[in-house]
Design a protein around this motif. Structure first.
Motif, mmCIF file in Angstrom:
data_model
loop_
_atom_site.group_PDB
_atom_site.id
_atom_site.type_symbol
_atom_site.label_atom_id
_atom_site.label_comp_id
_atom_site.label_asym_id
_atom_site.label_seq_id
_atom_site.Cartn_x
_atom_site.Cartn_y
_atom_site.Cartn_z
ATOM 1 N N UNK A 7 0.798 -1.225 0.000
ATOM 2 C CA UNK A 7 0.000 0.000 0.000
ATOM 3 C C UNK A 7 0.828 1.272 0.000
ATOM 4 N N UNK A 8 1.997 1.239 0.606
ATOM 5 C CA UNK A 8 2.774 2.461 0.821
ATOM 6 C C UNK A 8 3.024 3.177 -0.498
ATOM 7 N N UNK A 9 2.678 4.469 -0.502
ATOM 8 C CA UNK A 9 2.864 5.281 -1.690
ATOM 9 C C UNK A 9 1.653 6.158 -1.949
ATOM 10 N N UNK A 10 1.602 6.674 -3.171
ATOM 11 C CA UNK A 10 0.552 7.593 -3.590
ATOM 12 C C UNK A 10 -0.265 6.960 -4.701
ATOM 13 N N UNK A 11 -1.566 7.078 -4.584
ATOM 14 C CA UNK A 11 -2.510 6.467 -5.518
ATOM 15 C C UNK A 11 -3.444 7.533 -6.075
#
Length: 147
Positions: A7-11
């Motif tokens: 999940x880690x990050x930008x979406x």
């Protein structure tokens, strides 16, 4: 099964649809082309914001606190945001809301089922309104790092 590292990050949001227990059709709460960002950090914080792509701007010749209530209400209804802590539990994500545009969200736990296919993340969640169960499905695409 999805992990925190997945999940880690930008979406970036692609779509938000809602299905209903009492009918066959679905709706798109923020239109066919919603704009949104979802952030998951390494230290267990998240933030989600969604807006209609056709949002009306507010008058620029009036101080913000003096803008007519109906204009502010339109702005409120075309934008959605919440943020807080998160954790992954057996393929689901739980968002512990600490801030939200909707004050009723603060202090709630938002359970989202998570499915990952490459760079596409689908988060789904259920709620009930007026005796009708609703299934929300949000499709997000991972944004690549800059540089």
């Amino acid at each position: 099964m999805i992990s925190k590292q997945d999940l880690i990050g930008t979406w970036q949001l692609e779509s938000w649809t809602v299905g209903y227990s009492d009918r066959e059709d679905f709706t798109t709460p923020f239109g066919e082309d919603p704009k949104g960002l979802l952030l998951y950090t390494e230290d267990d914080w998240m933030s989600a914001s969604i807006a209609r792509s056709d949002r009306q701007t507010l008058p620029q010749d009036i101080p913000f606190r003096k803008i007519p209530e109906e204009k502010l209400a339109q702005a409120y209804l075309s934008y959605f945001h919440y943020a807080g802590r998160y954790r992954v539990v057996e393929g689901d994500v739980v968002h512990y809301v600490t801030q939200s545009l909707n004050p009723n969200f603060v202090g709630t736990e938002q359970l989202r089922h998570a499915e990952l296919d490459g760079q596409t993340l689908v988060l789904s969640g259920r709620d009930e309104a007026g005796g009708v169960s609703r299934l929300h499905s949000l499709v997000w695409h991972r944004l690549s790092g800059v540089g």
